[in-house]
Design an enzyme around this catalytic site. Structure first.
Site, short mmCIF file in Angstrom:
data_model
loop_
_atom_site.label_atom_id
_atom_site.label_comp_id
_atom_site.label_asym_id
_atom_site.label_seq_id
_atom_site.Cartn_x
_atom_site.Cartn_y
_atom_site.Cartn_z
CB CYS A 129 -0.98 -0.10 1.24
SG CYS A 129 -1.81 1.54 1.41
CB CYS A 132 -0.93 2.96 3.87
SG CYS A 132 -2.18 2.04 3.08
CG ASP A 133 2.75 1.25 4.54
OD1 ASP A 133 2.10 1.75 5.50
OD2 ASP A 133 2.74 -0.13 4.28
C1 LIG Z 1 -4.75 1.96 -0.02
C2 LIG Z 1 -6.05 2.30 -0.37
C3 LIG Z 1 -6.59 3.54 -0.29
C4 LIG Z 1 -8.24 3.47 -0.99
N1 LIG Z 1 -8.67 4.87 -0.88
C5 LIG Z 1 -9.91 5.02 -1.36
C6 LIG Z 1 -10.56 6.26 -1.04
O1 LIG Z 1 -9.80 7.45 -0.64
N2 LIG Z 1 -11.98 6.51 -1.49
C7 LIG Z 1 -12.63 5.34 -1.63
O2 LIG Z 1 -13.97 5.61 -1.70
N3 LIG Z 1 -12.19 4.23 -1.67
C8 LIG Z 1 -10.68 3.97 -1.44
N4 LIG Z 1 -10.16 2.91 -1.49
C9 LIG Z 1 -11.08 1.53 -2.07
C10 LIG Z 1 -12.05 0.94 -0.79
O3 LIG Z 1 -11.18 0.71 0.27
C11 LIG Z 1 -12.88 -0.23 -1.10
O4 LIG Z 1 -13.39 -0.04 -2.37
C12 LIG Z 1 -13.60 -0.67 -0.18
O5 LIG Z 1 -12.71 -0.83 1.14
C13 LIG Z 1 -14.38 -1.77 -0.51
O6 LIG Z 1 -15.31 -2.45 0.36
P1 LIG Z 1 -15.88 -3.94 0.76
O7 LIG Z 1 -16.70 -3.88 1.71
O8 LIG Z 1 -16.39 -4.05 -0.85
O9 LIG Z 1 -14.70 -4.76 0.92
P2 LIG Z 1 -13.21 -4.72 2.02
O10 LIG Z 1 -13.33 -3.34 2.29
O11 LIG Z 1 -12.43 -5.39 1.31
O12 LIG Z 1 -14.11 -5.70 3.17
C14 LIG Z 1 -13.89 -6.94 3.10
C15 LIG Z 1 -14.14 -7.52 4.59
O13 LIG Z 1 -14.48 -8.86 4.54
C16 LIG Z 1 -13.76 -9.84 5.31
N5 LIG Z 1 -13.55 -11.41 5.10
C17 LIG Z 1 -12.69 -11.34 4.08
N6 LIG Z 1 -12.71 -12.67 3.60
C18 LIG Z 1 -13.63 -13.27 4.71
C19 LIG Z 1 -14.06 -14.63 4.76
N7 LIG Z 1 -13.58 -15.73 4.13
N8 LIG Z 1 -15.20 -14.69 5.76
C20 LIG Z 1 -15.45 -13.64 6.40
N9 LIG Z 1 -14.96 -12.38 6.28
C21 LIG Z 1 -14.18 -12.22 5.24
C22 LIG Z 1 -12.53 -8.87 5.63
O14 LIG Z 1 -11.73 -8.99 7.07
C23 LIG Z 1 -13.51 -7.25 5.80
O15 LIG Z 1 -13.85 -7.00 6.82
C24 LIG Z 1 -8.89 2.45 -1.20
C25 LIG Z 1 -8.34 1.25 -0.97
C26 LIG Z 1 -7.17 1.00 -0.58
C27 LIG Z 1 -6.41 -0.20 -0.63
#
Ligand SMILES: Cc1cc2nc3c(=O)[nH]c(=O)nc-3n(C[C@H](O)[C@H](O)[C@H](O)COP(=O)(O)OP(=O)(O)OC[C@H]3O[C@@H](n4cnc5c(N)ncnc54)[C@H](O)[C@@H]3O)c2cc1C
Length: 303
Positions: A129, A132-133
């Site tokens: 990342c 982040c880092d």
């Molecule tokens: C460095 C970085 C910066 C970003 N900056 C932005 C930004 O500024 N603005 C923005 O809108 N978006 C940003 N994003 C994108 C955003 O973070 C993602 O689009 C968002 O987090 C996706 O949400 P989600 O709920 O789909 O999945 P995730 O956030 O990936 O959540 C997945 C969840 O599932 C859980 N999980 C995984 N596998 C399992 C399993 N087998 N069983 C049970 N639980 C499980 C994990 O523990 C987690 O809680 C950024 C992403 C990154 C990496």
């Protein structure tokens, strides 16, 4: 038998939990340890309407709101989902759970380099990342691996902080937008190395170098760096729902506009779906739609 099980506690899962709670569904949120999900990885959210600030703070608000609406939470990883009239979930704890509907919100994982030293030096100079880092490497020598926008933008971001940035890509041209590549080419701190693959990470307690191998001559070069940023993309794991969902060429779960998969009662949201934009606000919106759909499915309400 639960009404709905939500898998994953990122923006999508926590929003689904709020909506399921407000609909008084008997809902359980089953999640791995990363509550808040990938949004926790950024310290500067600027594009979530109504909120600007660190990602973890935003996700604490999601979490508090989901708990307020009474969702039950189980910390475990789901390993298998099967369907025979209703859904059965297997957890890594060995436990099984049953539900009428399931909402998949478990996101995706960064692709691994699969080279010696990767596991040993993760968090000891190797990061996935840049956003982040990068601030941890002021005036250090660094390398970014990858050829897409994340890699090239990451190299530009690092160039503002680090002393030197190598940008290593295994092909002869970048996939990133040309305008971004031009900026990287014009940045004196960035040295671009094309047609080269990472071969080994070396160091003692922390990273000291990255060995790269030329794709044609197979010659190896050791780059003396303290920071390595792997920006080589993401993988969506769909093995646990094999047979229940369709996937696209990128391996993402295909959904319709109501976040339905091919199996009735099974919904998918956020980063793991075929919807191309991976953003917190989009995942949150998906969670809302899927929970409302699950409510209709469970209660038998008509569209
Ligand atoms: C460095 C970085 C910066 C970003 N900056 C932005 C930004 O500024 N603005 C923005 O809108 N978006 C940003 N994003 C994108 C955003 O973070 C993602 O689009 C968002 O987090 C996706 O949400 P989600 O709920 O789909 O999945 P995730 O956030 O990936 O959540 C997945 C969840 O599932 C859980 N999980 C995984 N596998 C399992 C399993 N087998 N069983 C049970 N639980 C499980 C994990 O523990 C987690 O809680 C950024 C992403 C990154 C990496």
């Amino acid at each position: 038998m639960e009404d709905v099980i939500i898998i994953g506690a990122g923006a999508a899962g926590l929003t689904a939990a709020i909506y399921a709670g407000r609909k008084k569904l008997n809902a359980v949120l089953v999640t791995g340890p990363n509550i808040g999900g990938e949004t926790n990885s950024t310290n500067d959210i600027q594009n979530y309407p109504g909120y600007e600030g660190p990602g973890p703070e935003l996700m604490k608000k999601f979490w508090a709101q989901a708990k307020k609406w009474g969702v039950q939470v189980k910390e475990a990883r789901v390993t298998k989902v099967t369907h025979a009239g209703h859904f059965t979930l297997e957890l890594d704890s060995g436990e099984k759970m049953e539900s009428r509907a399931v909402i998949l919100c478990y996101g995706r994982e960064r692709r691994k380099l699969n080279i010696p030293g990767e596991d040993q030096f993760f968090g000891r100079g190797l990061s996935t990342c840049t956003t982040c880092d990068a601030p941890l490497f002021p005036n250090k020598d660094t390398v970014v691996i990858g050829g897409g926008n994340s890699a090239v933008e990451g190299a530009l971001e690092l160039a503002r902080i680090a002393r030197k940035v190598y940008l290593v890509h295994r092909r002869d041209r970048f996939r990133a937008d040309e305008v971004t590549v031009e900026k990287a080419r014009a940045e004196p701190k960035i040295e671009i190395i094309l047609n080269a693959s990472p071969a080994e990470i070396k160091g003692d307690k922390f990273v000291k170098s990255l060995v790269v191998e030329d794709a044609v001559s197979k010659e190896r070069r050791e780059l003396p760096v303290q920071g390595i940023f792997s920006e080589i993309g993401w993988e969506t794991h769909t093995g646990m729902v094999a047979g229940l969902v369709e996937t696209n060429q990128a391996g993402e779960i295909v959904v319709d506009v109501l976040l339905r998969t091919k199996t009735p009662g099974l919904y998918a949201c956020g980063d793991l779906t075929s919807v191309p934009y991976k953003q917190t606000v989009i995942s949150a919106g998906h969670g809302a739609v899927a929970a409302l759909e699950a409510y209709k499915f469970v209660t038998g309400a008509k569209h």
